[in-house]
Each structure stands twice: as C-alpha cells, then as structure tokens.
Design an enzyme around this catalytic site. Sequence first.
Site, PDB file in Angstrom:
ATOM      1  N   GLU A 227       0.814 -15.605 -21.177  1.00 22.21           N
ATOM      2  CA  GLU A 227       1.784 -15.580 -20.086  1.00 22.21           C
ATOM      3  C   GLU A 227       2.223 -16.975 -19.657  1.00 22.21           C
ATOM      4  O   GLU A 227       2.923 -17.141 -18.671  1.00 22.21           O
ATOM      5  CB  GLU A 227       1.265 -14.750 -18.900  1.00 22.21           C
ATOM      6  CG  GLU A 227      -0.171 -14.950 -18.538  1.00 22.21           C
ATOM      7  CD  GLU A 227      -0.687 -13.954 -17.495  1.00 22.21           C
ATOM      8  OE1 GLU A 227       0.087 -13.159 -16.957  1.00 22.21           O
ATOM      9  OE2 GLU A 227      -1.894 -14.006 -17.220  1.00 22.21           O
TER      10      GLU A 227
ATOM     11  N   ASP B 147       4.708 -12.832 -15.835  1.00 21.54           N
ATOM     12  CA  ASP B 147       4.519 -14.265 -15.610  1.00 21.54           C
ATOM     13  C   ASP B 147       5.214 -15.103 -16.670  1.00 21.54           C
ATOM     14  O   ASP B 147       5.752 -16.169 -16.366  1.00 21.54           O
ATOM     15  CB  ASP B 147       3.021 -14.616 -15.584  1.00 21.54           C
ATOM     16  CG  ASP B 147       2.432 -14.387 -14.212  1.00 21.54           C
ATOM     17  OD1 ASP B 147       3.085 -14.767 -13.225  1.00 21.54           O
ATOM     18  OD2 ASP B 147       1.340 -13.809 -14.121  1.00 21.54           O
TER      19      ASP B 147
ATOM     20  N   ARG C 293       9.754 -16.244  -8.961  1.00 19.51           N
ATOM     21  CA  ARG C 293      10.077 -14.825  -8.882  1.00 19.51           C
ATOM     22  C   ARG C 293      10.433 -14.363  -7.475  1.00 19.51           C
ATOM     23  O   ARG C 293      11.080 -13.345  -7.292  1.00 19.51           O
ATOM     24  CB  ARG C 293       8.878 -13.996  -9.385  1.00 19.51           C
ATOM     25  CG  ARG C 293       8.867 -13.864 -10.860  1.00 19.51           C
ATOM     26  CD  ARG C 293       7.470 -13.587 -11.358  1.00 19.51           C
ATOM     27  NE  ARG C 293       7.006 -12.266 -10.956  1.00 19.51           N
ATOM     28  CZ  ARG C 293       5.844 -11.757 -11.355  1.00 19.51           C
ATOM     29  NH1 ARG C 293       5.046 -12.461 -12.129  1.00 19.51           N
ATOM     30  NH2 ARG C 293       5.480 -10.566 -10.981  1.00 19.51           N
TER      31      ARG C 293
ATOM     32  N   HIS D 175       0.830  -1.206   0.000  1.00 19.80           N
ATOM     33  CA  HIS D 175       0.000   0.000   0.000  1.00 19.80           C
ATOM     34  C   HIS D 175       0.861   1.251   0.000  1.00 19.80           C
ATOM     35  O   HIS D 175       0.542   2.233  -0.647  1.00 19.80           O
ATOM     36  CB  HIS D 175      -0.908   0.029   1.224  1.00 19.80           C
ATOM     37  CG  HIS D 175      -1.928  -1.051   1.206  1.00 19.80           C
ATOM     38  ND1 HIS D 175      -2.764  -1.241   0.146  1.00 19.80           N
ATOM     39  CD2 HIS D 175      -2.244  -1.999   2.114  1.00 19.80           C
ATOM     40  CE1 HIS D 175      -3.549  -2.272   0.402  1.00 19.80           C
ATOM     41  NE2 HIS D 175      -3.256  -2.752   1.582  1.00 19.80           N
TER      42      HIS D 175
ATOM     43  N   CYS E 119       1.569  -6.027 -21.951  1.00 18.67           N
ATOM     44  CA  CYS E 119       1.233  -5.281 -20.738  1.00 18.67           C
ATOM     45  C   CYS E 119       2.114  -5.680 -19.559  1.00 18.67           C
ATOM     46  O   CYS E 119       1.915  -5.238 -18.441  1.00 18.67           O
ATOM     47  CB  CYS E 119      -0.242  -5.434 -20.389  1.00 18.67           C
ATOM     48  SG  CYS E 119      -0.705  -7.118 -20.021  1.00 18.67           S
TER      49      CYS E 119
HETATM   50  C1  PEP Z   1       2.075 -10.209 -16.368  1.00 15.04           C
HETATM   51  O1  PEP Z   1       2.101 -11.331 -15.878  1.00 15.04           O
HETATM   52  O2  PEP Z   1       2.976  -9.743 -17.109  1.00 15.04           O
HETATM   53  C2  PEP Z   1       0.954  -9.288 -16.077  1.00 15.04           C
HETATM   54  C3  PEP Z   1       0.841  -8.125 -16.668  1.00 15.04           C
HETATM   55  O3  PEP Z   1       0.058  -9.692 -15.149  1.00 15.04           O
HETATM   56  P1  PEP Z   1       0.322  -9.569 -13.575  1.00 15.04           P
HETATM   57  O4  PEP Z   1       1.574  -8.761 -13.387  1.00 15.04           O
HETATM   58  O5  PEP Z   1      -0.891  -8.929 -13.025  1.00 15.04           O
HETATM   59  O6  PEP Z   1       0.489 -11.003 -13.197  1.00 15.04           O
HETATM   60 MG    MG Z   2       0.326 -12.181 -14.958  1.00 15.23          MG
END
Ligand code: PEP
Ligand code: MG
Length: 594
Positions: free
Chosen positions: A439, A463, A473, A197, A510
Amino acid sequence: MSEPTANELILKGINASPGICIGKAYLVDKEGVDVVEKYYIQEDKREAEIKRFKSAVKRAQDELRSIVDNSPEELQQANILETHMALLKDKMLYGKTLTIIDSEHVNAEWALKTVVSNLKSIFQTMTDSYLKERASDIVHVSDLIMRNLVGAKTQDIAAIDKRVILVARDLSPADTSQINLERIMGFITDRGGKASHTGIIARSFEIPAVVGLENATTTIKSEDLIIVDGNTGTVIIHPNEETLVEYEEQKIRYEEYKAVITRESHVQATTTDGFRMEVMANIELPEEVVAARNYGGDGIGLYRTEFQYMNRPEFPGEDELFESYKDVVEVMGAKPVTIRTLDINGDKALVNSYGYDEVNPVLGLRAIRYCLKKPDIFKIQLRAILRAAAFGNVRLMFPMISAYFEIQLAKKILDEAAESLLKDGLPFKRDIDIGIMIEVPSAVITADLMAKEVDFFSIGTNDLIQYALAIDRGNKRVAYLYQALDPAILRMLKHVADVARDKGIKVFMCGEMAATPHHIPILLGMGMDELSTNPQSIPVVKRVIRSIKLEETHPFVADALKQTTAKNVFKLVRDTYGEILADHTYSGSFKLDQ
Ligand code: PEP
Ligand code: MG
C-alpha cells in the site's frame, strides 16, 4: 430521474448501507444539548459544583450500565458500550473537566464543553477516517453527561413502535442498541462517515443508511415523507408523485436484484473459461464473520484487528485477542482467515493518551512502524494470532510495509512470540502463510525484494492510491484525483502482479477497488489470485467474474495500460464490458470514483 418540484428537496450524503426505503421520518435527539451557557462559580460554591458534575457522571454511568445489560449480545461483544463506560471516567474527560471547574471557576457544563471541543479537535485532525470517527464516542459520552447535568429528557427511542426512518444528528451505539431494529426502515444522520458505528450497524442489520448529511435534522421534521437511497447516498424530502413512483419501482428492482444475487452467492466465482477466483470478505468485528459466510465469502481476506484496540483505556490482553480470533477462525472452518496485525497510529489508539501530535500522521509512526517500536505490544497480538492458528486456517499479514528490513524485523518478533509460546507450553501453529500489504509505492517498486520474504502480497488500494497519487483522502478539493483507474495505479498493480507471478507467490487485493464491478475485468486480466471486499459486495463480484472470459481480459488489460487518463480507461471498460456490467449499476458500476 424527474426534476425536483418546488416542494421536493434533495440532500446528498454518504452511502453508508445499501438499499432503498420510503417512509415517514422520525426525528431523534432533538433535545441534544447544543447551547451551553458559561458562568462563574463563587469560591464557596466550587465544591458543590464539583459534586454536581460527579453526580451527573454517576447517573450517566447508571443509565449506560442498564443499557449495556439490556443490549443485544452482538453489541456487547463489540465492546462499544463498555468503552463508553470507561470513557465516562477517563482522566482526559472526567479528570480534565474537574480540573477546569476547580482552576477556572466555571460551571460544570462549560468545563465539560471546553474539554470535549479540545478532544474532538484532536481526533478530527487525524487523517485516518476510522480514528476520526472515534471523536463521535467522546461526543456520545459527553452528551450523556451533559443531559444529566442540565436535566434534559432523554428521548425514549426504545418506545418507537412504528415503521419509521430515523433521522438523527448521530446515533450512538447506546441509542442503536435500544432501537427495535425490526421496526426501523432506515437511518439518516447529520454526522458520521462510512466507518461510523451507525454505518457498521446499519450494514450488519442490512438497513439502508445515508450518513454525513450535515443538515438533515434541521431540514426534516417528524412525519415528513422521505426517500432514503442508500445506494447513492441520496435523501429526498417531500417527494412528488412522479419521484415516488420512480423510487417504488427502483426499490422493487433493487430488492429483486439483491435476491437474485444473494441466492447465488454460494456459487463459485469461476470465469467462463474455468479460472476460479477466490472472493473473500473484509471484516472489522468478529461478529461480521457471519455476514462473510452468508454472502458466500471463500474466506476472510482482511481481518482489520485495530477495532479491538480503540476506544478503550487499555490495550486488550492476549487471552481476549486469542478468544476473538479463535471465534472467527472456528466459524470459517477450513477457509482461510487473513489476520492483519495492528494498523494504527498507536499514539492515537489509546483513549487516554492523546496529546502526542504528529505533524503528518499519515506519514508517521503508523501500523507496522508502531508495532516494531513497541515489540511488547506487538508480541501480545502475535502470540494471540499464533494460538488461534492452531484452530483453523490462519494467514498473517503485516500492514504498511515500506522497507524490506521491516519484514525481517516483524518475522523475528514473530519467531520470538512462537518461542515464548513453546516455553509456556501453550498450543499454537507457527507454520502459517505470512504476507504483506502493498500500500506504499516503495513496496511496489521493491516488490521483487519483498517477495523473497513472504508467501503473498495483498494490495491495499485504499492507501496505495492515496500515497501514490499524493492525495489526502480527507481533502475534498483534491478528491477528483482519487481514481483507482488512474494510469499510475494500473501500472503499479500490473507490476506487483507480474513480480508475484515471477517469484512464485500469490497476489491478492483487499482494497475497496476490488468491490466495484467495473474494476473486475482489469483485476482478472492483471492476474490477481484473490479479491477481498466488504461482505455485501461479495455476491455481485462473484457474479461479474462468472460472466467474464479470463483469456479475453489479457488483451483488454494491455489496451487499458495504454490509456492516458482514468476517464479513458473507464470508457474502455464500458465499451468492452458494458453489457455484463449494465445490471450492476446499484453496486457503483459506471461511476468514476468520488
Ligand atoms: C487499504 O489500504 O486498501 C486497506 C485495505 O487497508 P485499510 O483500508 O484498512 O487502510
Ligand atoms: Mg490501508
């Protein structure tokens, strides 16, 4: 950079919010109750002990209620404090503590501490960093009860009236809501990650922040002079003259850089030879839509909807979801808003349903897998999205698709949601673009099949890197392998982009890879149609795109694909685009990941 002197001390943490600030430290929550004594309660005192615990919770509730009532609207909307209100009486926290006092005959503090450590360890073993962070909600709430139990004085951070840098173990949303943010130069905390947060709030208020420092509160004293470098995640205590001058200059350069970049954030991202790339924003909270617009986002490329489902005893209803989606859609007007359906491991999303343990949750019943197993919950969200779609330009996106049938099934449930809305006579729009996130490696390899079912792909590198390279990760020992420029990743991206082009669908990215300037020439050359990043990175990404000639990125990518290591790809980028990227070292350029 100058060598540290004997006096000067450097701490490394996580860069949660960019910017540099230099000032006096102000330590908060030193009175946090760390040491808890255990003692046994006699049979005839048990009722009194239970009563003592209940009154402490009641006082904590009253305190929190008054904080909620006086907090800025932004925070109220984020529902964080309401979540804390609900947690105070949650059966896993409140109920379990009462049971332990009663059955083990121990004092209330000890019972609470036992319950909280159990809950914390459940949350912290979760691999999803977002969920992991939610352990902090439990800690904040239990701290509040504990302070009331032992009578510790709550520090009045609302009374801070000088420009200071806050140093805390962690800052709860309740804490941050009381702070006069105008007065705060920066935040640093022992705990927390990027999704904490503190990080979210610091970014939305554009306050430099470094989190996860581990021992800031034990090393720094109030009034110490410190430098916070939110760009690199560095904190310098007692800086010497030379370091101070250096950082003063860096601060000025960074602020000038940011001003220039932000001034032109609304200029389109068009390459020197005329290719227009859409640069969109990733958001987690509806109110971040304002930052998305201010930083020149061409739309929302990823709306992570799970935030609204977490930290609360019950899932949100359709109307609540609809209202928040509609707010975002209306603010963005004609610009696209890509709403991603729930990406949770559902068993861990409900505050009151811990206990279901998956041995390997990252490979478990997560995201779309969970939604397909819980069509009733899924349908509520889909109905809300379709209803919001009637108010603007909505796209729908399914996360974590790993098999073809999942798309078919998800679309079937979407049709059912549309039919039920029709029956109910509610306005909605079904004719919207449907996409999937790429992903998981199986989605990459079967992209040609998947393409038949959707209008776009959006590559989630966060991911994809983890699943493709088999890297946890959260595991620091293998973090050196987590490289977006790894030849395996580049080949996957190229494959997905080629398939999308062949099949006539769009391909977006993204994942965080899209936010780093030195990745941009590669992403352009691969043929991405759209990039989506955190709002603050949009201006720099757009600027880099404007400096590049698309045509030249094609032979460059061909060369990059021949490289054998991430390091070699990185060197090639530097040799080819060094001049363009030299201005953007603040934004993480010219650093290999991790
Ligand atoms: C990703 O995995 O790259 C993604 C954008 O989704 P998140 O980061 O929400 O897992
Ligand atoms: Mg993801």
